[in-house]
Each structure stands twice: as structure tokens, then as C-alpha cells.
Design an enzyme around this catalytic site. Structure first.
Site, mmCIF file in Angstrom:
data_model
loop_
_atom_site.group_PDB
_atom_site.id
_atom_site.type_symbol
_atom_site.label_atom_id
_atom_site.label_comp_id
_atom_site.label_asym_id
_atom_site.label_seq_id
_atom_site.Cartn_x
_atom_site.Cartn_y
_atom_site.Cartn_z
ATOM 1 N N ASP A 29 0.876 -1.389 -0.159
ATOM 2 C CA ASP A 29 -0.095 0.126 0.029
ATOM 3 C C ASP A 29 0.762 1.334 -0.101
ATOM 4 O O ASP A 29 1.733 1.369 0.880
ATOM 5 C CB ASP A 29 -0.863 0.092 1.233
ATOM 6 C CG ASP A 29 -1.751 1.135 1.354
ATOM 7 O OD1 ASP A 29 -1.650 2.217 0.587
ATOM 8 O OD2 ASP A 29 -2.637 1.225 2.329
ATOM 9 N N GLU A 79 29.733 7.498 4.746
ATOM 10 C CA GLU A 79 29.863 6.031 4.978
ATOM 11 C C GLU A 79 29.717 5.523 3.725
ATOM 12 O O GLU A 79 29.577 4.217 3.691
ATOM 13 C CB GLU A 79 28.910 5.781 6.216
ATOM 14 C CG GLU A 79 27.340 6.167 5.699
ATOM 15 C CD GLU A 79 26.483 5.661 6.766
ATOM 16 O OE1 GLU A 79 25.857 6.651 7.283
ATOM 17 O OE2 GLU A 79 26.420 4.312 7.095
ATOM 18 N N CYS A 111 25.997 7.678 10.373
ATOM 19 C CA CYS A 111 25.486 8.923 9.869
ATOM 20 C C CYS A 111 25.964 9.977 11.145
ATOM 21 O O CYS A 111 25.771 11.177 10.758
ATOM 22 C CB CYS A 111 23.910 9.035 10.046
ATOM 23 S SG CYS A 111 23.321 7.654 8.899
ATOM 24 N N THR A 152 13.743 3.418 2.238
ATOM 25 C CA THR A 152 14.362 4.345 3.028
ATOM 26 C C THR A 152 15.799 4.634 2.385
ATOM 27 O O THR A 152 16.824 5.217 3.219
ATOM 28 C CB THR A 152 14.509 3.950 4.638
ATOM 29 O OG1 THR A 152 15.434 2.844 4.628
ATOM 30 C CG2 THR A 152 13.415 3.901 5.210
ATOM 31 N N SER A 201 17.139 -0.849 14.995
ATOM 32 C CA SER A 201 17.719 0.163 14.887
ATOM 33 C C SER A 201 16.731 1.460 15.619
ATOM 34 O O SER A 201 17.505 2.478 15.937
ATOM 35 C CB SER A 201 18.318 0.430 13.538
ATOM 36 O OG SER A 201 17.009 0.683 12.634
ATOM 37 N N HIS A 233 18.278 13.627 13.113
ATOM 38 C CA HIS A 233 18.897 12.676 12.234
ATOM 39 C C HIS A 233 17.574 12.218 11.513
ATOM 40 O O HIS A 233 16.512 11.767 12.151
ATOM 41 C CB HIS A 233 19.813 11.639 12.710
ATOM 42 C CG HIS A 233 20.185 10.469 11.545
ATOM 43 N ND1 HIS A 233 20.294 10.760 10.365
ATOM 44 C CD2 HIS A 233 19.920 9.262 11.735
ATOM 45 C CE1 HIS A 233 20.605 10.004 9.634
ATOM 46 N NE2 HIS A 233 20.197 8.705 10.202
ATOM 47 N N LYS A 242 8.666 10.620 15.354
ATOM 48 C CA LYS A 242 8.619 10.177 16.747
ATOM 49 C C LYS A 242 9.700 10.401 17.727
ATOM 50 O O LYS A 242 9.324 10.444 18.879
ATOM 51 C CB LYS A 242 9.176 8.517 16.317
ATOM 52 C CG LYS A 242 7.626 7.723 15.332
ATOM 53 C CD LYS A 242 7.979 6.403 15.300
ATOM 54 C CE LYS A 242 6.578 5.860 14.756
ATOM 55 N NZ LYS A 242 6.829 4.342 14.454
ATOM 56 N N SER A 309 24.522 5.062 13.528
ATOM 57 C CA SER A 309 24.353 3.539 13.943
ATOM 58 C C SER A 309 25.758 3.004 14.408
ATOM 59 O O SER A 309 26.710 3.165 13.815
ATOM 60 C CB SER A 309 23.815 2.699 12.678
ATOM 61 O OG SER A 309 22.405 2.769 12.732
#
Ligand code: HMG
Length: 390
Positions: A29, A79, A111, A152, A201, A233, A242, A309
Site C-alpha cells: 500500500d 559512509e 551517519c 528508506t 535500529s 537525524h 517519533k 548507527s
């Protein structure tokens, strides 16, 4: 003495895939991408782009404006490096005609290294107030085709000039930072796609945000109410939203939609259209905030949460300078994002599967649409870059 970001310029690929196109192909979707992760378009690097061309293209407007003459430190964060030994920044140093008396080095920690570079550059200028440093963060986010992380991906670069008496944002000297050995996302040398434990993550990102924020509050004696805007970030825009909700809750702030929108919304606009730019993402967010906020941001405090990360995080802050609007490259950014070309699914997959030949032969690459510099070929394992004649 005030030290901080004097100019900032972004660049991303001319090509993108609409995530509706990807959703259709993956039988997902489209709302999962548009709303669930908050991404609309994903920048796809052409075969004649890499982190060198992304970074040099981002910094080119600074060169044209003769802002780079006093630069004697170039920190290149990535990276998605192209060489295990030579810093990508050295190619950029030549393309931008920087002074030979300039230190150049590449930095890595997922990052986070864009922020590491920014903080090192600030310290450098503190010790040498008449000098300037150029920080370039450039990345190509790649995951396996068909994986949950595929939507992503993205690519882009931010070039930032760090100086005393900065015209955009003064960086404040208190921050909260945190390191922990975790395996949430990594890319072994033999892989060109990252490996990621996606849901884990997200949890680690949130936990490290809290660790950094608590230390920042302690060190700076500042509270949530002292910060006007937030740049996180941005691996995908929903993640930053979030994160902001979490920070509000942990500060006992009632997050109405309006408040939430005010503090982070404008910082997410560009990322929604570019995707994850790894080291550059948070600075894509800052630029989006400065370019797109109608209100005068002068004297507003921005809180930054940088996450890489593996992992390292840092929460720090900066204050926007009076008259910053005159020094933005907002028209360039708007034009760049408006004039891109969409790819259909097959074109995206073909570009994804293309890789630079590794047999040491002499190859000339077809010319795609790039801005000022491109990777024109490779010969005897040596990459060849050229200026694009306009
Ligand atoms: P997933 O498993 O495909 O997605 O992977 P999901 O099932 O969790 O769904 C995502 C959201 O879409 C959920 O919302 C769903 O409810 C919603 P949430 O519950 O989270 O609020 N959803 C829908 N919404 C509307 N309509 C629908 C619909 N269907 C579902 N029909 C994941 C998601 C993020 C794990 C994946 O994309 C991934 O692995 N991404 C890469 C890792 C990543 O970005 N991690 C972020 C933190 S780590 C970081 O930021 C560092 C990094 O940048 C690297 C570095 O430092 O170098 C990655």
C-alpha cells in the site's frame, strides 16, 4: 567568540523514484511509504555520480561566491566512501581549487560523522579564529532490493562553511554525547548494500536520543522550553517525528499536533523528497528548516540530535543569526528539487544494479544529468572526474 555555520549548500541527484512506483512494484500500500514512514520520493544517484561528485556539487556554489579562499581544513564525512585509503575529499579539494595549504581528511562513523566533522571544525576555528573549515557530508544510502529498508534509500550532500562570526547559525559549546557498541546497522567492506536490523535500529535511536538529551540538559542547564526548533537525524521523516514525540513526553510536554508541526515540520520537507542521506541528513533538515520557515528565525535556538548507527549520538544546539536569510541558497535548492526527472521501476533497478567496473580496464561512462561535476570514467582502477560544461 561566536563560531558556527556561515553558509550551507545542498545537492542531490537529478533522478528520483516516486515511492508510489516502488509500492506498486512491491505490492505494498503506497500509504505505508507516504504516511507510515513519511517518504514520498527517493533520490537515485546516476551511474556517473558518487560521493565525490555529490560533495563537490554541493560545495560548488560556495566556490563561485568566493567563500572558500580562506579554507585550510576540509573534513569529508561519508559512509559510502570510494577508496579504503585515499580520502574522497582530496578529489573534491582539486575540483573546488582549494589552497594546497589545506588539510584534508575523511571521517567515518555511520551517519554521525557529519556532526563529528562539524564539532571538530568548530574547535579548529576556536583555536584559529581567522581560519575557515569546509565540512562536506555526502552519502548514498543503499539497501538490498526488495528488503524492508529499500524505501528508506536516498542520496545527497551538504557542504558547510565553518567560521567565526557565522552568518547562519552559531553552534553552542555544550552538548551531550554517547557511544555504545551495538549492531543495528553496518556495512562490511565486501558489501555495497548496508545490513540493518531495522526495528532494533529504531529502538536504539530512541534510547540514545534520551541518553544524549539527558546529558545535554545537565551540561547546558537548558530545558525543552529553551529550544524553539528541533533537527533530528532523518533516516525517514516519521523517525524524526517519533523522536520529537518522545522528547516531548520525556519532558512532560503535551504534544498537540500543532506544536509538533511547529517544531519539526519544516525541517522534514527536503528529506521527504530526497530520502536518507546518512551523514548529510540532519543538515538537510537544518537547511530545510532555514529555507522553508516563513517566520524570521533570528535568535531562535535549534536543538540537534545526530545519530550514527553502531553507535554514536550527540545532542547539541545552535542559535540562528540575524539576517541569515540573505545567505541561504534556498533558490538553488528549490530549483534542484523541482527540476528532477522521475525514473520508472525498471530504470531504477537498472541503475541500482550498475556498478563501476573493477577489472582495471579503461572505461568512459555515459553522461547523465548532473550539475557541475561528474565521474567520467575509470582507468587502471583510477576514478576520473570532470567538470560538466554548462
Ligand atoms: P517495515 O518492517 O517494512 O515497516 O520497516 P513497518 O511494518 O514497521 O511499517 C512502517 C510504518 O508504516 C509502521 O508505522 C506501520 O504501522 C506503517 P509505526 O507503527 O512505526 O508508526 N504502515 C502503514 N501506514 C499507513 N498505511 C499503511 C501502512 N502499512 C504500514 N497501509 C523500517 C520499517 C524502518 C524498520 C525499515 O524501513 C528499515 O529497516 N529501514 C532502515 C533502517 C532505519 O532507517 N532505521 C532508523 C533508525 S537507525 C538510523 O537512523 C541510522 C541510519 O541512518 C544509518 C546510519 O547511521 O548510518 C539508518
Amino acid at each position: 567568540m561566536k563560531i558556527g555555520i556561515d553558509r550551507i549548500s545542498l545537492y542531490s541527484s537529478h533522478y528520483y523514484i516516486d515511492l508510489k512506483t516502488l509500492a506498486e512494484q512491491r505490492q505494498v500500500d503506497p500509504e505505508k511509504f507516504y504516511f507510515g514512514i513519511g517518504q514520498e520520493k527517493m533520490a537515485v544517484p546516476a551511474p556517473d555520480e558518487d560521493v565525490v561528485t555529490l560533495g563537490a556539487n554541493a560545495a560548488y556554489p560556495l566556490m563561485i561566491d568566493e567563500e572558500l579562499d580562506d579554507v585550510d581544513l576540509l573534513l569529508f564525512s561519508t559512509e559510502s566512501g570510494i577508496d579504503q585509503s585515499k580520502a574522497a575529499g582530496i578529489y573534491v579539494h582539486r575540483l573546488l581549487k582549494l589552497s594546497s595549504h589545506c588539510r584534508t581528511v575523511e571521517l567515518k562513523q555511520a551517519c554521525y560523522s557529519g556532526t563529528a566533522a562539524l564539532q571538530l571544525a568548530v574547535q579548529y576555528v576556536f583555536a584559529n579564529p581567522d581560519k575557515k573549515a569546509l565540512v562536506i557530508a555526502a552519502d548514498i544510502a543503499r539497501y538490498d532490493l526488495g528488503s524492508p529498508s529499500e524505501a528508506t534509500q536516498g542520496c545527497g550532500a551538504a557542504a558547510m562553511l565553518i567560521s567565526s562570526n557565522p552568518r547562519l547559525v552559531t553552534i553552542e559549546n555544550k552538548s551531550g554525547y554517547y557511544t555504545e557498541d551495538v549492531m543495528d546497522f553496518w556495512r562490511p567492506n565486501y558489501r555495497s548494500e548496508a545490513l540493518v536490523d531495522g526495528k532494533y535500529s529504531v529502538q536504539v535511536y530512541m534510547r540514545i536520543l534520551e541518553e544524549c538529551w539527558n546529558q545535554y540538559k545537565k551540561n547546558s542547564k537548558l530545558e525543552f522550553k529553551d529550544i524553539d526548533y528541533f533537527c533530528y537525524h532523518i533516516p525517514f521523516t516519521k523517525m524524526a517525528e517519533k523522536a520529537h514525540v518522545k522528547l516531548c513526553r520525556s519532558s512532560n510536554i503535551d504534544v498537540t499536533n500543532e506544536e509538533k508541526a511547529k517544531a519539526v515540520c519544516e525541517s522534514l520537507k527536503y528529506s521527504r523528497l530526497m530520502g536518507n542521506c546518512y551523514t548529510a541528513s540532519i543538515y538537510v533538515g537544518l537547511t530545510s528548516l532555514l529555507d522553508n520557515t516563513k517566520k524570521d528565525l533570528a535568535n531562535s535556538r535549534i536543538g540537534f540530535f545526530s545519530y550514527g548507527s553502531g553507535c554514536v549520538g550527540e545532542f547539541f544546539s545552535g542559535v540562528v543569526e540575524d539576517g541569515y536569510q540573505k545567505y541561504l541558497y534556498n533558490n538553488n535548492h528549490e530549483e534542484m528539487l523541482k527540476n528532477r526527472s522521475p525514473l520508472d521501476y525498471q530504470q531504477y533497478e537498472d541503475i541500482f544494479n550498475y556498478s563501476v567496473p573493477i577489472d582495471g580496464g579503461n572505461y568512459t561512462f555515459p553522461q547523465y544529468k548532473t550539475k557541475f561535476f561528474r565521474l567520467s570514467g575509470i582507468n587502471k582502477h583510477k576514478r576520473i572526474y570532470e567538470s560538466v560544461n554548462k
